[in-house]
Design an enzyme around this catalytic site. Structure first.
Site: not given
Ligand code: ATP
Ligand code: MG
Length: 582
Positions: A441-442
């Site tokens: 996700r990051v």
């Protein structure tokens, strides 16, 4: 305040004190504890110089042994000063008796790594206590009438009635540079037979996570060296990426490859083994040693043979070690292998402490158990030194079920997951990463520009190919375009296969991805792809070394560089074709 009555304290000494002395002691205690206390005398022939006053859990030591203890601690302070004799003389002259209350309790019952104690009324949650046999324990349960302690060590010498002493300290672990290259247990004691470790500091195992203000976004890559992960699910420094899959699907292998890939990258690695076979940990240490990765690695081991409390505390200890380095501005990678066994250890402990079981018999706070651990991974702000802890927790699933209690909890805490599948593993697709179900996700923000540009549409292409595979399963004859697309997809999947302990550098990954996506590997059979890729890498290194060096240094892939790589790959293809014709 109301005064309680009928309390009796006991004074132990060799000679009987006078009535006046007894009254003096009674007054001292009554004032101190705000209740009426009477003092009785009991003879103790061993106490020739002084007396010992015991009131409930309070002990006032005014004996010769007490004086000696005080002298001893002073001596220890003085031992590193050169002119010790005059100072010692001074200390002896200056000596005056001090009264210090020490709280002690006694064991009511003990078993399965849990001791129930009464008398240590003021103990705090998480405080370390010492049993008479020298074994340490930690307060985990505070009740109205007694206290539940988990025992770190051998319970067999603790008996009902044995004394327990408070220490006033919370559980902690010694930390320092000396731990690098070592294997320690959950309390920081070396277990590799290489002697004592010199500690530089002592850190509590439970610490609050860095606050929002102390953090900054993840923006530096933590390269795993595995093409399938770095191209599609990049991990950043400070990220928490879960590795999840059934047993024997190569979960540990991914973590180990990542550790090996940190060589020369100034990253400190910590591997926390929870509930594993001791033999696996030994093998793992040897593997890391063989690849020169032990120099910057610490192994914290609480193997299957150790008690539930030790397994419970191990990841927190590992994290305390990691924090020591992070707050010095260093980058740390920590692997928790694995958190399913950690949850099981905590369940054991909670059930033994008599806490109510919830879903799958885990206690109610099992989410907090892992969230407070994983929240401690962070990328610190520049004011705080800019260090980071990247966490790779590992979770084992049963028959690929990611919706079980512990997997869903941890999936929701982490910043993405790498999902490994038995089916792929047995097909020979290793690392067995399921591209559709894995996410990061990051990490995308932390991927280098070069790799981002190079990986382009690889994920999309693979998804399309997978879809097509499903559709074409029943069709007997396919048109040429479909056939080619399928072959392209199969080729890409083969390219993502990677043997253990062979990490790719960033530039190698760029070369492979650019060549594959521009269909320079299209003509190959899936089985040939890996050896072909290896030769291609060699060829590019010899043909366009300056371009590769520039990509490595600037971490940028210009259009010209890309064209140069494609041209080089085509040249290699033609060259191979002529070789095979001959
Ligand atoms: P466990 O559930 O027992 O912890 P695991 O999921 O951690 O297993 P590993 O121990 O990492 O799995 O790997 C299982 C086996 O697969 C090992 O024998 C390992 O050598 C092999 N293996 C893992 N990755 C690869 C790979 N990329 N190429 C070839 N073999 C691999
Ligand atoms: Mg494993």
């Amino acid at each position: 305040m109301l005064k309680k009555t009928n309390n009796v304290a006991v004074v132990y000494s060799d000679t009987q004190p006078s009535e006046k002395q007894l009254q003096g002691l009674a007054k001292f205690l009554s004032d101190k504890h705000n209740c009426d206390i009477t003092v009785e005398w009991k003879q103790d022939k061993q106490l020739t110089g002084g007396f010992r006053l015991e009131y409930g859990a309070y002990v006032y030591d005014w004996t010769r042994e007490g004086k000696l203890r005080q002298l001893k601690s002073r001596l220890e302070q003085l031992s590193n000063q050169s002119d010790i004799i005059p100072l010692l003389k001074q200390t002896v002259e200056d000596w005056s008796p001090v009264v210090k209350a020490e709280e002690q309790g006694s064991v009511l019952y003990v078993g399965d790594g849990i001791a129930t104690v009464n008398g240590i009324e003021h103990a705090t949650y998480g405080e370390i206590v010492i049993f008479e046999s020298g074994v340490r324990g930690m307060v985990q349960d505070l009740n109205r009438h007694n206290t539940g302690c988990v025992v770190f060590g051998d319970c067999s010498e603790i008996r009902s009635g044995s004394k327990v002493f408070r220490t006033g300290k919370t559980a902690g672990i010694p930390v320092g540079e000396g731990f690098l290259g070592r294997v320690v247990d959950a309390l920081g004691y070396p277990v590799d037979g290489k002697g004592e470790i010199e500690a530089e500091d002592y850190r509590p195992v439970e610490m609050p996570a860095p606050s929002i203000i102390d953090r900054q976004p993840v923006n530096k890559p933590m390269e795993t060296g595995l093409l399938v992960i770095d191209s599609m699910f990049p991990i950043g420094r400070g990220q928490r990426e879960l590795i999840i899959g059934d047993r024997q699907t190569g979960k540990t292998a991914i973590a180990i490859d990542t550790i090996i890939n940190q060589k020369g990258k100034d990253v400190i690695c910590i591997y926390v083994a929870i509930g594993q076979k001791a033999s696996s940990v030994v093998r793992l240490e040897q593997t890391l040693e063989k690849h020169g990765a032990m120099d910057y690695t610490i192994i914290v081991n609480a193997s299957a043979g150790e008690s539930a409390p030790m397994q419970y505390i191990a990841p927190y200890s590992g994290c305390a070690l990691a924090e020591y380095f992070m707050y010095q501005g260093k980058d740390v990678l920590i692997v928790y292998d694995d958190l399913s066994k950690h949850a099981v250890a905590y369940r054991t402990l909670s059930l033994l402490l008599g806490r109510s079981p919830g879903r799958e018999a885990y206690p109610g706070d099992v989410f907090y158990l892992h969230s407070r651990l994983l929240e401690r991974s962070a990328h610190l702000s520049d004011e705080k030194g800019g260090g980071s802890i990247t966490a790779l927790p590992i979770v084992e699933t049963q028959a690929g079920d990611v919706s079980a209690y512990i997997p869903t909890n941890i999936i929701s805490i982490t910043d993405g997951q790498i999902f490994l599948e038995s089916e792929l593993f047995f097909q020979g697709q290793r690392p067995a990463v399921n591209v559709g179900l894995s996410v990061s996700r990051v990490g995308g923000a932390a991927q280098t520009k070069a790799l981002k540009k190079a990986s382009g549409t690889v994920r999309l292409d693979l998804a399309q190919c997978r879809e097509m595979q499903v559709f074409t399963q029943f069709a007997s004859d396919l048109d040429d375009v479909t056939k080619q697309q399928l072959q392209y997809g199969m080729g890409l999947m083969s390219l993502l296969k990677q043997p253990q302990y062979h990490p790719y550098t960033q530039t190698e990954q760029v070369v492979l991805l650019v060549s594959a996506l521009s269909k320079c590997l299209q003509h190959l059979k899936p089985a040939e792809v890996n050896s072909y890729a290896k030769n291609l890498l060699e060829y590019t290194k010899q043909t366009i070394p300056t371009t590769l060096r520039r990509i490595d240094q600037t971490q940028i892939l210009t259009d010209d560089d890309k064209a140069a790589i494609v041209q080089c790959a085509k040249q290699f293809r033609d060259q191979q074709a002529t070789v095979s014709e001959e």
